[in-house]
Design a protein around this motif. Structure first.
Motif, PDB file in Angstrom:
ATOM      1  N   PRO A 437       0.810  -1.230   0.000  1.00  0.00           N
ATOM      2  CA  PRO A 437       0.000   0.000   0.000  1.00  0.00           C
ATOM      3  C   PRO A 437       0.842   1.278   0.000  1.00  0.00           C
ATOM      4  O   PRO A 437       0.351   2.351  -0.331  1.00  0.00           O
ATOM      5  N   LYS A 438       2.116   1.157   0.360  1.00  0.00           N
ATOM      6  CA  LYS A 438       2.988   2.357   0.380  1.00  0.00           C
ATOM      7  C   LYS A 438       3.706   2.527  -0.957  1.00  0.00           C
ATOM      8  O   LYS A 438       4.674   3.279  -1.073  1.00  0.00           O
ATOM      9  N   GLY A 439       3.307   1.769  -1.945  1.00  0.00           N
ATOM     10  CA  GLY A 439       3.917   1.916  -3.275  1.00  0.00           C
ATOM     11  C   GLY A 439       5.220   1.154  -3.446  1.00  0.00           C
ATOM     12  O   GLY A 439       6.007   1.455  -4.348  1.00  0.00           O
ATOM     13  N   ILE A 440       5.487   0.199  -2.577  1.00  0.00           N
ATOM     14  CA  ILE A 440       6.723  -0.587  -2.703  1.00  0.00           C
ATOM     15  C   ILE A 440       6.370  -1.931  -3.330  1.00  0.00           C
ATOM     16  O   ILE A 440       5.482  -2.645  -2.845  1.00  0.00           O
ATOM     17  N   LYS A 441       7.056  -2.258  -4.406  1.00  0.00           N
ATOM     18  CA  LYS A 441       6.780  -3.531  -5.066  1.00  0.00           C
ATOM     19  C   LYS A 441       7.482  -4.647  -4.290  1.00  0.00           C
ATOM     20  O   LYS A 441       8.668  -4.531  -3.951  1.00  0.00           O
ATOM     21  N   VAL A 442       6.746  -5.724  -4.005  1.00  0.00           N
ATOM     22  CA  VAL A 442       7.333  -6.842  -3.270  1.00  0.00           C
ATOM     23  C   VAL A 442       7.326  -8.075  -4.173  1.00  0.00           C
ATOM     24  O   VAL A 442       6.279  -8.509  -4.639  1.00  0.00           O
ATOM     25  N   LYS A 443       8.527  -8.585  -4.437  1.00  0.00           N
ATOM     26  CA  LYS A 443       8.640  -9.809  -5.241  1.00  0.00           C
ATOM     27  C   LYS A 443       9.159 -10.910  -4.328  1.00  0.00           C
ATOM     28  O   LYS A 443      10.077 -10.670  -3.538  1.00  0.00           O
ATOM     29  N   ALA A 444       8.599 -12.103  -4.465  1.00  0.00           N
ATOM     30  CA  ALA A 444       9.047 -13.171  -3.562  1.00  0.00           C
ATOM     31  C   ALA A 444       9.117 -14.495  -4.284  1.00  0.00           C
ATOM     32  O   ALA A 444       8.298 -14.801  -5.155  1.00  0.00           O
ATOM     33  N   GLU A 445      10.128 -15.283  -3.920  1.00  0.00           N
ATOM     34  CA  GLU A 445      10.199 -16.647  -4.445  1.00  0.00           C
ATOM     35  C   GLU A 445       9.212 -17.516  -3.683  1.00  0.00           C
ATOM     36  O   GLU A 445       8.947 -17.293  -2.504  1.00  0.00           O
ATOM     37  N   SER A 446       8.700 -18.517  -4.360  1.00  0.00           N
ATOM     38  CA  SER A 446       7.666 -19.362  -3.776  1.00  0.00           C
ATOM     39  C   SER A 446       8.212 -20.209  -2.629  1.00  0.00           C
ATOM     40  O   SER A 446       9.208 -20.931  -2.798  1.00  0.00           O
ATOM     41  N   PRO A 447       7.565 -20.170  -1.444  1.00  0.00           N
ATOM     42  CA  PRO A 447       8.005 -21.029  -0.342  1.00  0.00           C
ATOM     43  C   PRO A 447       7.960 -22.515  -0.705  1.00  0.00           C
ATOM     44  O   PRO A 447       8.860 -23.273  -0.327  1.00  0.00           O
ATOM     45  N   ALA A 448       6.937 -22.936  -1.440  1.00  0.00           N
ATOM     46  CA  ALA A 448       6.813 -24.368  -1.758  1.00  0.00           C
ATOM     47  C   ALA A 448       7.955 -24.826  -2.682  1.00  0.00           C
ATOM     48  O   ALA A 448       8.537 -25.895  -2.486  1.00  0.00           O
ATOM     49  N   TRP A 449       8.296 -24.003  -3.668  1.00  0.00           N
ATOM     50  CA  TRP A 449       9.411 -24.370  -4.554  1.00  0.00           C
ATOM     51  C   TRP A 449      10.739 -24.266  -3.818  1.00  0.00           C
ATOM     52  O   TRP A 449      11.685 -25.019  -4.090  1.00  0.00           O
ATOM     53  N   SER A 450      10.819 -23.338  -2.870  1.00  0.00           N
ATOM     54  CA  SER A 450      12.055 -23.244  -2.077  1.00  0.00           C
ATOM     55  C   SER A 450      12.238 -24.484  -1.216  1.00  0.00           C
ATOM     56  O   SER A 450      13.367 -24.920  -0.970  1.00  0.00           O
ATOM     57  N   GLN A 451      11.125 -25.053  -0.770  1.00  0.00           N
ATOM     58  CA  GLN A 451      11.232 -26.287   0.015  1.00  0.00           C
ATOM     59  C   GLN A 451      11.838 -27.413  -0.848  1.00  0.00           C
ATOM     60  O   GLN A 451      12.694 -28.177  -0.389  1.00  0.00           O
ATOM     61  N   ILE A 452      11.409 -27.491  -2.096  1.00  0.00           N
ATOM     62  CA  ILE A 452      11.975 -28.508  -3.003  1.00  0.00           C
ATOM     63  C   ILE A 452      13.476 -28.254  -3.178  1.00  0.00           C
ATOM     64  O   ILE A 452      14.303 -29.180  -3.137  1.00  0.00           O
TER      65      ILE A 452
END
Ligand code: SF4
Length: 528
Positions: A437-452
């Protein structure tokens, strides 16, 4: 092999500059395979380096092949199937590409397991960061694995392959198993295989060989500036797989830049710690005087050289990336990221006035001992960064990149578990709710794929069966394979391992003593 694949290969070749085309007559044909798409693989400097190196031999012809889902694998240069080659050489950079490695072997019509192949089949070998750290999940599929850098291993390995490829396969494998840095699972030696590295980079040329617009970094001419890293982040694979840090000489980088600028306006300076090159300021000033636009793969926050930042900005750097990794000072001490909040904010203040378009901040999620307070500190630090950027009114876009912590073999954190998927998802959605909401783009790697990734990263030979049964690249496909093989995912990804237990990758001598890794772990735990 269909006409469509041939047409596509020819279309790609027509858009490339620098391709090496050799006649096969009397030469050892090697397929250099990147187990991901052409788009991804052609930005991998390791692939370019191997292509140049192998083709520098008169009696070798090396051609590239990529995994484009749904297409039969053929080499790009002569559009031949992999079964026509004497050697298949894979370069493996990411654990999730293991799936593609298996698909490539399956679709090429070769027996999947090394033990089922003989002298009528190509010799199948591999190298790359994942293999150096922990070769065990892939070991049963390969005849030989390279533990270390190509420049250090191939000069001895290639003559042995050339001399033995037409003879009995067993004899060739036995000869390979005796070479430094080569692991042959069918003929293991009784001491760990020592990781090999080039003592100096003075003789190595590491830069783009083939240029194409059809790749992720297609507008860049890539040049390796240094290799390895002198910093000691406890989660880091690069630090341990490529130590010690070595730098290319300034005059060689400048000569490469001159060559590159004939083809591209922008130069991509590659290395885990580019700003640590002892002549970095002189280098950047000279590159800019040559008219180069610059992109640098890594930047340091302590100290942030004003000259480095200024030259990057003048060299038209569009994005600058900083990696605080953790939000709180306590958690940064745990991971040994030796920067304070002041260091980070001062760097951002310097960056804010430079006229770049985007600032990326990299953090890890689920680091060992992470609490809600650490997440709150990450959010707070990001908001302070945004305030600094907004105050200057330069319109710099702020992007937060989040990657779940995955324990990597050969690091002080190799014994520690990754956070549960539920914890990661919960923290991720909280961070998004506070920052987006503050205009910051958040990109994240998938937790499920990180588990693999974590399971493969700490995997042993039992993972080979799962990989062989992983039929489609989806989470459901992975779960089916895991269930069929009755693999305990929790053990590999989420359990803390006893420091005295034998590790799957103990067959490797990385050059870092286990006692040192344990000591580093203890130091981290003391910060909990
Ligand atoms: S995370 Fe970066 S700075 Fe830290 S050790 Fe690894 S390469 Fe070096």
């Amino acid at each position: 092999m269909g006409w469509d694949e041939v047409k596509e290969a020819r279309r790609r070749l027509a858009r490339e500059e620098g391709v090496i085309l050799k006649d096969w007559g009397g030469r050892l044909p090697i397929a250099l395979i990147y187990p991901n798409s052409y788009y991804v693989g052609m930005s991998n400097l390791g692939l370019h380096t191997l292509y140049r190196y192998l083709n520098s031999y008169q009696d070798i012809v090396a051609e590239r092949a990529f995994w484009d889902k749904g297409q039969a694998i053929i080499s790009l240069e002569s559009q031949r199937p992999l079964s026509d080659f004497a050697v298949l050489a894979f370069t493996v950079s990411y654990e999730l590409d293991y799936f593609n490695v298996i698909q490539i072997l399956k679709t090429s019509g070769l027996p999947l397991y090394a033990a089922e192949r003989n002298e009528s089949h190509p010799l199948v070998i591999a190298g790359g960061p994942c293999i150096i750290a922990n070769p065990m999940p892939l070991a049963p599929f390969f005849d030989a694995l390279c533990i270390g850098e190509a420049e250090a291993i191939l000069p001895a390995m290639l003559p042995v392959i050339s001399g033995g490829i037409s003879g009995k396969r067993d004899e060739l494998l036995k000869a390979l198993a005796k070479l430094p840095g080569v692991y042959v699972s069918r003929y293991p030696i009784n001491i760990p295989v020592k990781r090999q590295w080039a003592p100096s980079l003075d003789e190595a040329t590491v830069s783009s060989v083939i240029l194409t617009p059809d790749t992720e970094l297609g507008d860049l001419y890539l040049i390796e500036v240094e290799r390895g890293c002198n910093w000691g982040c406890r989660f880091c694979l690069t630090k341990n797989a490529f130590r010690p840090m070595r730098c290319h000489p300034l005059d060689k980088i400048l000569a490469e830049a001159e060559r590159g600028l004939k083809h591209r306006q922008r130069l991509g300076l590659v290395g885990a710690a580019v700003p640590d090159h002892p002549q970095i300021e002189e280098l950047l000033i000279k590159l800019r005087q040559m008219g180069a636009e610059l992109s640098v793969s890594s930047l340091r926050m302590k100290p942030t050289s004003h000259i480095v930042l200024r030259e990057m900005a003048r060299g038209s750097a569009r994005t600058i990336a900083l990696a605080p990794e953790a939000g709180s000072a306590r958690l940064r001490r745990v991971i040994k990221k030796d920067v304070s909040e002041d260091d980070i904010l001062q760097s951002i203040d310097k960056i804010a006035g430079l006229g770049i378009k985007q600032l990326k901040l990299y953090f890890m999620l689920g680091l060992p001992s992470e609490t809600d307070e650490d997440i709150a500190a990450m959010i707070d630090l990001t908001l302070k960064s945004k305030q600094i950027l907004d105050k200057r009114q330069t319109g710099v876009r702020l992007v937060l990149n989040l990657a779940p912590f995955v324990p990597k073999a050969g690091t002080p954190f190799q014994w520690l578990p990754m956070a549960t998927i539920a914890t990661l998802k919960h923290r991720l959605s909280f961070i998004k709710s506070m920052l987006q909401p503050k205009g910051i783009k958040v990109k994240a790697e998938s937790p499920a794929w990180s588990q693999i990734q974590a399971v493969l990263s700490r995997g042993d030979a039992r993972l080979a069966e799962v990989l062989a049964n992983w039929e489609d690249f989806s989470l459901a496909g992975w779960r089916r394979a895991v269930a069929k093989c009755q693999l305990d995912v929790d053990f590999y990804a989420h359990q803390r391992w006893d420091k005295t237990q034998k590790l799957p990758w103990d067959i490797i001598d990385s050059g870092t003593k286990t006692a040192h890794l344990k000591q580093e772990l203890e130091r981290a735990l003391a910060q909990y």
